[in-house]
Design a protein around this motif. Structure first.
Motif, short mmCIF file in Angstrom:
data_model
loop_
_atom_site.label_atom_id
_atom_site.label_comp_id
_atom_site.label_asym_id
_atom_site.label_seq_id
_atom_site.Cartn_x
_atom_site.Cartn_y
_atom_site.Cartn_z
N ARG A 111 38.23 57.58 -7.95
CA ARG A 111 38.99 56.34 -8.14
C ARG A 111 38.02 55.21 -8.44
NH1 ARG A 111 43.36 56.58 -3.09
NH2 ARG A 111 43.84 58.79 -3.40
N GLU A 113 37.14 52.16 -7.73
CA GLU A 113 37.33 51.08 -6.76
C GLU A 113 36.02 50.34 -6.57
OE1 GLU A 113 40.04 51.51 -3.61
OE2 GLU A 113 39.75 53.68 -3.55
N GLY A 118 32.95 53.46 3.33
CA GLY A 118 34.19 54.22 3.38
C GLY A 118 35.06 54.09 2.13
N ARG A 119 34.52 53.50 1.08
CA ARG A 119 35.28 53.40 -0.17
C ARG A 119 34.36 53.72 -1.33
NH1 ARG A 119 40.17 51.76 -0.81
NH2 ARG A 119 40.42 50.58 1.11
N LEU A 120 34.58 54.88 -1.91
CA LEU A 120 33.69 55.38 -2.95
C LEU A 120 34.47 55.64 -4.22
CD1 LEU A 120 32.00 57.90 -0.57
CD2 LEU A 120 30.74 56.12 -1.77
N PHE A 123 34.95 60.62 -3.91
CA PHE A 123 35.03 60.93 -2.49
C PHE A 123 35.72 62.27 -2.35
CE2 PHE A 123 39.57 60.02 -1.83
CZ PHE A 123 39.85 59.34 -3.00
N GLN A 125 38.53 64.96 -0.32
CA GLN A 125 39.70 65.09 0.55
C GLN A 125 39.89 66.54 0.97
OE1 GLN A 125 43.04 63.42 -1.62
NE2 GLN A 125 42.66 61.38 -0.77
N LYS A 208 45.78 44.99 0.01
CA LYS A 208 44.60 44.85 0.87
C LYS A 208 44.24 43.39 1.12
CE LYS A 208 43.67 49.29 1.27
NZ LYS A 208 44.96 49.71 0.69
N ARG A 256 52.87 54.15 2.02
CA ARG A 256 51.63 54.72 1.53
C ARG A 256 51.32 54.15 0.15
NH1 ARG A 256 48.64 55.11 3.49
NH2 ARG A 256 47.58 56.54 2.14
N THR A 279 41.83 53.73 7.62
CA THR A 279 42.65 54.94 7.52
C THR A 279 41.79 56.11 7.04
OG1 THR A 279 44.55 53.61 6.95
CG2 THR A 279 44.70 55.95 6.46
N PHE A 280 41.73 57.17 7.84
CA PHE A 280 40.92 58.32 7.40
C PHE A 280 41.79 59.52 7.04
CE2 PHE A 280 41.21 61.08 11.08
CZ PHE A 280 41.59 60.21 12.09
N ALA A 281 43.07 59.44 7.30
CA ALA A 281 43.97 60.52 6.88
C ALA A 281 45.36 59.93 6.69
CB ALA A 281 44.01 61.64 7.90
N ALA A 282 46.09 60.45 5.72
CA ALA A 282 47.40 59.88 5.45
C ALA A 282 48.27 60.90 4.75
CB ALA A 282 47.25 58.64 4.56
N ALA A 306 46.44 64.16 3.32
CA ALA A 306 45.05 64.31 2.90
C ALA A 306 44.15 63.57 3.87
CB ALA A 306 44.86 63.76 1.49
N GLY A 308 40.46 61.88 4.23
CA GLY A 308 39.28 61.42 3.51
C GLY A 308 38.04 61.88 4.27
N ARG A 311 35.30 59.29 5.33
CA ARG A 311 35.74 58.44 6.45
C ARG A 311 35.83 59.23 7.74
NH1 ARG A 311 40.33 54.48 3.80
NH2 ARG A 311 39.13 54.01 1.92
P1 ATP Z 1 43.28 52.92 1.16
O1 ATP Z 1 44.51 52.23 1.62
O2 ATP Z 1 42.17 52.87 2.16
O3 ATP Z 1 42.86 52.49 -0.22
P2 ATP Z 1 44.78 55.01 0.04
O4 ATP Z 1 46.13 54.60 0.47
O5 ATP Z 1 44.36 54.68 -1.34
O6 ATP Z 1 43.69 54.44 1.05
P3 ATP Z 1 45.36 57.85 0.01
O7 ATP Z 1 45.60 57.87 -1.43
O8 ATP Z 1 46.49 58.01 0.92
O9 ATP Z 1 44.53 56.54 0.40
O10 ATP Z 1 44.22 58.93 0.36
C1 ATP Z 1 44.12 59.55 1.64
C2 ATP Z 1 42.77 59.28 2.25
O11 ATP Z 1 41.71 59.45 1.32
C3 ATP Z 1 42.59 57.88 2.75
O12 ATP Z 1 43.16 57.71 3.99
C4 ATP Z 1 41.08 57.77 2.82
O13 ATP Z 1 40.60 58.37 4.00
C5 ATP Z 1 40.65 58.57 1.66
N1 ATP Z 1 40.32 57.69 0.53
C6 ATP Z 1 41.16 57.12 -0.36
N2 ATP Z 1 40.49 56.39 -1.26
C7 ATP Z 1 39.17 56.51 -0.93
C8 ATP Z 1 37.96 56.01 -1.49
N3 ATP Z 1 37.96 55.25 -2.58
N4 ATP Z 1 36.79 56.33 -0.90
C9 ATP Z 1 36.77 57.12 0.20
N5 ATP Z 1 37.88 57.64 0.78
C10 ATP Z 1 39.06 57.33 0.22
#
Ligand code: ATP
Ligand code: MG
Length: 436
Positions: A111, A113, A118-120, A123, A125, A208, A256, A279-282, A306, A308, A311
């Motif tokens: 992605r 971003e 914790g945001r790469l 990354f 899953q 965010k 979500r 958030t580390f899992a969702a 999934a 992350g 994280r």
């Molecule tokens: P966030 O709200 O933190 O951007 P997201 O809603 O985009 O997360 P999901 O698409 O639900 O996240 O992905 C599930 C998990 O994958 C997240 O909870 C997180 O742990 C991990 N994750 C998502 N985007 C990233 C990222 N750019 N870098 C690292 N981990 C990520």
């Protein structure tokens, strides 16, 4: 800048790999006990798959996809795992024998971003998908498995948050309600959210931006928007979780980041991760996604999550489990100058038996080989000198206890095997590692 990695990507260095493997292998093993089978889908998919399934006004589709135009094709590095698994399920008609299917996956996601802790941009899953289960037992299985896995790897201190968005009609009712509540606060929202107010108001809940977050948090209690069926479903989910002592908190503003969810959504957060990316899992239920991707051919209510991995590892840092990871080698072969062929043969014989053994290749003195073995943290060393070669034996030193014994060349392997078994370590080849 040849010696710099791409922004937002990270090398996983050898010293970190044991921890990654530990988490991945525990996940594979643990989830297989529930019947989840591994699936490996391509990293490249068609762009449309994500545009259609995640939704046009999601962060991912709006601004985070790595798109590759190639001839006629618009391809993308997959930003998440579910859409690809659903595509594979539909494409191969994996519903034909038994529509109930359980899949496990692990792999990189991409992605675009702004990189931060914790945001790469690349990354990883670990995820589960459970197909064709409409009952709240689906939520129970998937959330209980997730929490059970965290327990196995030794993570504590996290919070499970849940909410229900309801069915399509309920989501519309929720959207209408939010739109009218937020209309009056329009000026306090970021420019993107002002636009979302009309296009996809639920997305505002997931923004965010701090200002938008505080507007959302000030909305107070929402009127109930769940239809009787969805309400009953949600109550069942909660009572199942309570029955199995899975602690959760309800968060009425939890949505979500993707549009495909319906009914139950959930998130796991950990305080060590910090604001905005705790958030580390969702996951959640996606009862209409299979229908969408199959072009209306299949109606398969499903659910998944999934984790992350980056994280998760931050949250896990400092736990006891992590410290156990760093034993790279069982044995080092030390040798006096001129005996490299004999040392190499000995090391080779030991390795063939699945024992991890290292020998120095730089020709340093026996004294610095000893210091080197100490640094490596090997449990034993074998020391080979002229005398030993002549007598066909070798000196075995226990680096922790300090005692030394001579053993015959022919018995080295058996002796090491026995000692490793006593330590409960087992061997690394031929699947013997786990049963010792
Ligand atoms: P966030 O709200 O933190 O951007 P997201 O809603 O985009 O997360 P999901 O698409 O639900 O996240 O992905 C599930 C998990 O994958 C997240 O909870 C997180 O742990 C991990 N994750 C998502 N985007 C990233 C990222 N750019 N870098 C690292 N981990 C990520
Ligand atoms: Mg995101």
């Amino acid at each position: 800048m040849l010696s710099r990695s791409v922004r937002g990507t990270r090398d996983i260095l050898p010293e970190d790999v044991p921890l990654w493997r530990f988490v991945e292998e525990k996940a594979r093993g643990f989830f297989s006990c529930y019947g989840y089978r591994e699936i490996r889908t391509p990293i490249l998919e068609y762009v449309d798959l994500f545009v259609r399934s995640l939704g046009e006004s999601t962060d991912i589709v709006e601004k985070q996809m790595f798109v590759i135009e190639r001839g006629e094709d618009s391809l993308v590095l997959r930003p998440e795992g579910t859409a690809g698994v659903v595509r594979a399920y539909c494409e191969h008609r994996l519903d034909v024998n038994d529509p109930v299917q359980r899949f496990f996956y692990v792999g990189p996601m991409f992605r675009g971003e702004r990189p931060q802790k914790g945001r790469l941009r690349q990354f990883h899953q670990i995820g589960l998908e459970l197909f064709n289960v409409a009952s709240p037992l689906g939520e129970l299985e998937i959330i209980e498995a997730l929490v059970g896995f965290l327990n196995v790897i030794g993570l504590s201190g996290y919070t499970v948050k849940i909410n229900s968005l309801g069915c399509e009609k309920d989501k519309l009712r929720l959207s209408d309600q939010l739109r009218s509540l937020l209309q009056g606060r329009k000026d306090d929202l970021c420019s993107v959210c002002r636009d979302r107010l009309e296009r996809n108001v639920l997305r505002i809940l997931d923004c965010k931006n701090e200002q938008c977050q505080s507007v959302v948090r000030s909305l107070g209690v929402l009127d109930s928007y769940l239809c009787p069926d969805c309400k009953e479903h949600y109550e069942k989910v909660k009572s199942f979780l309570s029955h199995f002592k899975v602690k959760f908190v309800e968060d009425p503003f939890l949505v979500r980041g993707l549009d495909y969810y319906s009914r139950t959504v959930f998130e796991l957060t950990h305080p060590s991760l910090g604001e905005g990316q705790d958030t580390f899992a969702a996951g959640g239920r996606y009862d209409w996604l299979v229908n969408e991707i199959s072009g209306g051919k299949m109606d398969i209510p499903s659910i998944g999550f999934a984790i992350g991995v980056e994280r998760l590892l931050i949250a896990l840092a400092g736990s006891e489990k992590k410290k156990d990871m760093h034993n790279h080698f069982d044995v080092a072969v030390l040798y006096f100058p001129g005996l490299e062929i004999e040392a190499f043969s000995l090391a080779r014989e030991i390795r063939k038996n699945g024992i991890r053994v290292l020998m120095d290749l730089t020709g340093r003195s026996i004294k610095s080989q000893m210091r080197w073995a100490n640094r490596l943290g090997t449990r034993w060393v074998l020391i080979l000198g002229e005398e030993e070669v002549k007598e066909e034996n070798v000196k075995l030193k226990d680096m922790r206890q300090g005692d030394e014994i001579f053993i015959g060349m022919g018995e080295v392997v058996q002796k090491l095997r026995n000692m490793l078994r006593e330590k409960g370590e087992g061997l690394w080849l031929r699947g013997e590692k786990s049963n010792g």
